[in-house]
Motif scaffolding. Sequence first.
Motif, PDB file in Angstrom:
ATOM      1  N   SER A  63      28.732  60.127  61.853  1.00 28.73           N
ATOM      2  CA  SER A  63      29.856  60.244  60.923  1.00 28.73           C
ATOM      3  C   SER A  63      29.798  61.544  60.143  1.00 28.73           C
ATOM      4  O   SER A  63      28.735  62.142  59.966  1.00 28.73           O
TER       5      SER A  63
ATOM      6  N   LYS B  89      29.864  67.936  63.740  1.00 23.41           N
ATOM      7  CA  LYS B  89      29.488  66.748  64.522  1.00 23.41           C
ATOM      8  C   LYS B  89      29.630  66.989  66.019  1.00 23.41           C
ATOM      9  O   LYS B  89      28.773  66.594  66.810  1.00 23.41           O
ATOM     10  N   SER B  90      30.756  67.604  66.403  1.00 23.08           N
ATOM     11  CA  SER B  90      31.011  67.812  67.831  1.00 23.08           C
ATOM     12  C   SER B  90      29.981  68.751  68.449  1.00 23.08           C
ATOM     13  O   SER B  90      29.532  68.534  69.584  1.00 23.08           O
TER      14      SER B  90
ATOM     15  N   GLU C 169      39.465  65.195  72.476  1.00 20.67           N
ATOM     16  CA  GLU C 169      40.054  66.140  71.534  1.00 20.67           C
ATOM     17  C   GLU C 169      40.027  67.570  72.064  1.00 20.67           C
ATOM     18  O   GLU C 169      39.223  67.908  72.938  1.00 20.67           O
TER      19      GLU C 169
ATOM     20  N   ASP D 213      34.004  61.172  71.751  1.00 20.81           N
ATOM     21  CA  ASP D 213      34.441  62.091  70.706  1.00 20.81           C
ATOM     22  C   ASP D 213      35.975  62.163  70.743  1.00 20.81           C
ATOM     23  O   ASP D 213      36.548  62.807  71.605  1.00 20.81           O
ATOM     24  N   THR D 214      36.638  61.477  69.832  1.00 22.03           N
ATOM     25  CA  THR D 214      36.144  60.681  68.724  1.00 22.03           C
ATOM     26  C   THR D 214      36.459  59.204  68.935  1.00 22.03           C
ATOM     27  O   THR D 214      37.266  58.859  69.788  1.00 22.03           O
TER      28      THR D 214
ATOM     29  N   TYR E 161      29.152  57.342  69.342  1.00 18.55           N
ATOM     30  CA  TYR E 161      30.546  57.655  69.040  1.00 18.55           C
ATOM     31  C   TYR E 161      30.657  58.355  67.681  1.00 18.55           C
ATOM     32  O   TYR E 161      29.895  58.091  66.751  1.00 18.55           O
ATOM     33  N   ILE E 162      31.621  59.274  67.614  1.00 18.16           N
ATOM     34  CA  ILE E 162      31.862  60.041  66.387  1.00 18.16           C
ATOM     35  C   ILE E 162      32.931  59.335  65.562  1.00 18.16           C
ATOM     36  O   ILE E 162      33.985  58.952  66.078  1.00 18.16           O
ATOM     37  N   GLN E 163      32.661  59.184  64.281  1.00 21.23           N
ATOM     38  CA  GLN E 163      33.610  58.568  63.357  1.00 21.23           C
ATOM     39  C   GLN E 163      33.793  59.470  62.141  1.00 21.23           C
ATOM     40  O   GLN E 163      32.836  60.094  61.664  1.00 21.23           O
ATOM     41  N   HIS E 164      35.044  59.549  61.648  1.00 17.31           N
ATOM     42  CA  HIS E 164      35.336  60.371  60.480  1.00 17.31           C
ATOM     43  C   HIS E 164      35.160  59.567  59.186  1.00 17.31           C
ATOM     44  O   HIS E 164      35.010  58.338  59.209  1.00 17.31           O
TER      45      HIS E 164
END
Length: 302
Positions: A54, A62-63, A96, A157-158, A192-195
């Motif tokens: 996150s 993050k990416s 993305e 992502d994401t 997994y990427i989370q905002h």
Amino acid sequence: MADVIPIKPAPPKPGEPAWAPEMLWEWCKRIRELPAPKFILDPLIPYDGAVMVSGRPKATKKSYFVRMLALHVAAGKKFGPWEQPLKSGVLFIDKEGPSKLSELRWTVLETSTRILRKDLDNFYYTHRDPIMLDDDKWSMRVCNFVKERDIKLVIMDTFNKVHKCDENDSQEMTRVSAAMDKIRNAGASVLYIQHLRKETSRIVIPEDIDKDVRGSTVMAGHYDVHIGFRTTKTQNLLTGYVCGKHHAGEAYRFYWDIDEDNLKANVSIDKIEEAKKNTGDANVKNSGLARARAAKRKEKAA
């Protein structure tokens, strides 16, 4: 002691899924004998674990972090302070970015890490494909691919672009977490990427990194490891908090040096504290985090 006679489960009724729980000792023996390490990347990514990363968009890199991590996992190389037991197959689901700029990012990372993409015969990549985990057909496709290609790490992502559900609805998020568990049961860890929530301030020194994350608390309860990147007042300096269900919390200082025009992306990673589980609170004397906290208190006093 009399021999235990195994009881055959009754055949499923029409329309019911087949289900046959194992004896506990059988399950433990089967898992113990699996030809897999306990960690894909020790201790960040447990074997068949769920990992949330996150942070704010763009500012927390993050990416770049997950891409660099993915290259090292596929190549079987140590990444920063974290050990890599074996080379592991990677499936990277990228939802993305423009295609040319996305390719440039991989070129920058190849130049910086010296891990050549053409040498990675276990790294699979998909860019903006319509993969939706809440779609049973797509979920099955991903699981089958994981099994067929011996994938050990699936990166997304994401997160909010791999499903069509309302991220604030706990019932809908339960469907998504169940789809992730199917991938884990197929033999892969999921990352997994989370905002973060929009109201979260840019300078964050969190007491609980889960509180800043967008969406339902279902996903916070689902992960095994949470890597939370939070910004500081020093340019390019980030604090990465790592908390998990199976180890005490830790914190790391990340200093990024990225220059895409010159194909450069380097990162320095230093462990700065032994933190309490799920919190940034600990004895952090003489650390950058301690100085940042002191500066914040000084500002409030002024």
